[in-house]
Design an enzyme around this catalytic site. Structure first.
Site, PDB file in Angstrom:
ATOM      1  N   GLU A  40       0.646  -1.079  -0.041  1.00 13.58           N
ATOM      2  CA  GLU A  40      -0.013   0.096   0.011  1.00 13.58           C
ATOM      3  C   GLU A  40       0.882   1.189  -0.017  1.00 13.58           C
ATOM      4  O   GLU A  40       0.647   2.291  -0.479  1.00 13.58           O
ATOM      5  CB  GLU A  40      -0.941  -0.040   1.205  1.00 13.58           C
ATOM      6  CG  GLU A  40      -2.265  -0.936   0.951  1.00 13.58           C
ATOM      7  CD  GLU A  40      -3.049  -0.745  -0.273  1.00 13.58           C
ATOM      8  OE1 GLU A  40      -3.182   0.371  -0.722  1.00 13.58           O
ATOM      9  OE2 GLU A  40      -3.672  -1.597  -0.693  1.00 13.58           O
ATOM     10  N   TYR A 123      -5.728   6.829   4.894  1.00 12.60           N
ATOM     11  CA  TYR A 123      -5.867   5.797   3.579  1.00 12.60           C
ATOM     12  C   TYR A 123      -5.221   4.702   4.067  1.00 12.60           C
ATOM     13  O   TYR A 123      -5.617   3.618   3.893  1.00 12.60           O
ATOM     14  CB  TYR A 123      -5.264   6.547   2.368  1.00 12.60           C
ATOM     15  CG  TYR A 123      -5.070   5.457   1.446  1.00 12.60           C
ATOM     16  CD1 TYR A 123      -6.070   5.225   0.781  1.00 12.60           C
ATOM     17  CD2 TYR A 123      -3.913   4.733   1.386  1.00 12.60           C
ATOM     18  CE1 TYR A 123      -5.930   4.185  -0.045  1.00 12.60           C
ATOM     19  CE2 TYR A 123      -3.783   3.536   0.442  1.00 12.60           C
ATOM     20  CZ  TYR A 123      -4.584   3.271  -0.301  1.00 12.60           C
ATOM     21  OH  TYR A 123      -4.539   2.238  -1.113  1.00 12.60           O
ATOM     22  N   ASP A 141      -8.656   6.850  -1.922  1.00 14.35           N
ATOM     23  CA  ASP A 141      -7.630   7.568  -2.848  1.00 14.35           C
ATOM     24  C   ASP A 141      -8.032   8.255  -4.117  1.00 14.35           C
ATOM     25  O   ASP A 141      -9.123   8.431  -4.342  1.00 14.35           O
ATOM     26  CB  ASP A 141      -6.412   6.449  -3.110  1.00 14.35           C
ATOM     27  CG  ASP A 141      -7.043   5.482  -4.090  1.00 14.35           C
ATOM     28  OD1 ASP A 141      -8.269   5.328  -4.322  1.00 14.35           O
ATOM     29  OD2 ASP A 141      -6.549   4.453  -4.471  1.00 14.35           O
TER      30      ASP A 141
END
Ligand code: SF4
Length: 352
Positions: A40, A123, A141
């Site tokens: 990520e 996020y 995002d």
């Protein structure tokens, strides 16, 4: 802001589509918390295709947070070289040390404890905690933002704080109790592969029936992002100083713009070659001018051939041309070196 009345249908359609269509990616095959976290972080601002090779090398060298925590930062930045946005690597390194100190080397399964780690924002918390631990937390995002703006035909600028808050709430409302991580990945994958910024393939979209922008012919005008504010222009004069066995590079301070990356000896805020004398260098003629755009700045980088030994109060060394691909070069330095015809590695594109 119009709200869909059929969220469970959107969720179901997206999960069915994801089950049938999702890309086989290395972190999905073995979604341990550490591998999900690394992936990520790497995927922020960077395309999947660019990340895969870096991901394999990184988790092979640092298979656990402890392995990363024990490594010198320079080793980490070197492995990251070419992926860009080096603050991500510095933060992950610092966060791995916090994981060792606070959590015995295990990625915390508690969302608040995870959010408290260096570089972890909402996020990353949503992505890692939903995918690796099954927490019902949303992600937002650029891909999710675009899909939601189109699904609900949101015309407000998604960058404004109020709309951003509303988008987070909308994303959170959509996340199902069951399979929250798969749902989040489905939403991001839809934005990356179908609901793309230009020419989305609505005819193949699993949620087309529920999409207000599609129904009302607004797809091309959403998300609605009016032109950005103007960027501050900054001149930078830099020196390409050849040594018998390579070129001189210097390392930027860890904190701040392009922190920890390597660049040509430079003076910021000047286009005057004479200012290179303050670094102990003698300019011999202009080699190139390149531009580099940051979010709020635009650099014009004037590079001069120069002679001398740089006298700079930072780590400075000669790097052989053949080894430049092993160095965490700043984006502007990479451009300048390429423009000067010095061999330099190729940087990958942005976007998930
Ligand atoms: Fe995006 Fe088109 Fe699907 Fe709407 S129908 S979500 S605009 S791809």
């Amino acid at each position: 802001m119009p709200v869909l009345r059929c969220d469970h249908q959107v969720t179901g359609a997206l999960l069915a589509w994801y089950d049938a269509q999702h890309r086989d990616l290395p972190w999905r095959a073995e979604p341990t918390p550490w591998r999900v976290w690394v992936s990520e972080v790497m995927l922020q601002q960077t395309r999947v295709e660019s990340v895969i090779g870096y991901f394999h090398r990184f988790v092979r060298r640092f298979p656990t947070p402890t392995a990363l925590a024990e490594a010198p930062l320079d080793d980490v930045l070197t492995l990251w070289a070419g992926l860009g946005y080096y603050a991500r690597a510095r933060n992950l390194h610092a966060a791995a040390r916090q994981v060792v100190e606070r959590h015995g080397g295990e990625v915390p399964a508690d969302p608040d404890a995870f959010l408290a780690l260096k570089g972890v924002g909402p996020y990353t918390r949503g992505a890692v905690q939903s995918i690796a631990f099954g927490h019902r937390l949303a992600v937002l995002d650029g891909n999710v933002e675009r899909v939601l703006c189109r699904l609900d035909a949101i015309r407000e600028d998604p960058r404004t704080p109020a709309t951003r808050r509303a988008l987070w709430a909308r994303a959170q409302a959509l996340v199902p109790e069951d399979r929250p991580g798969d749902f989040n990945q489905a939403l991001m994958e839809l934005g990356a592969t179908v609901c793309t910024p230009r020419s989305p393939t609505c005819e193949t979209c699993p949620v087309q029936l529920h999409c207000v922008a599609h129904r009302t012919d607004q797809v091309d005008s959403l998300p609605n992002k009016p032109r950005r504010v103007h960027r501050k222009a900054v001149d930078v004069v830099s020196a390409l100083v050849s040594a018998p066995d390579g070129v001189w590079l210097t390392r930027r301070p860890d904190a701040g713009l392009l922190g920890g990356t390597w660049e040509l000896p430079s003076v910021e805020g000047s286009a005057r070659p004479g200012d290179l004398r303050s670094l102990g260098l003698l300019p011999r003629g202009e080699a190139t001018v390149v531009r580099h755009v940051f979010t709020h700045l635009e650099w014009t980088l004037h590079t001069y051939l120069a002679e001398g030994t740089p006298n700079i109060d930072r780590p400075t060394r000669v790097v052989p041309e053949a080894d430049l691909s092993d160095v965490a070069l700043s984006g502007p330095a990479l451009k300048a070196l390429r423009a000067c015809g010095v061999a330099a590695p190729h940087r990958r594109g942005a976007g998930r």
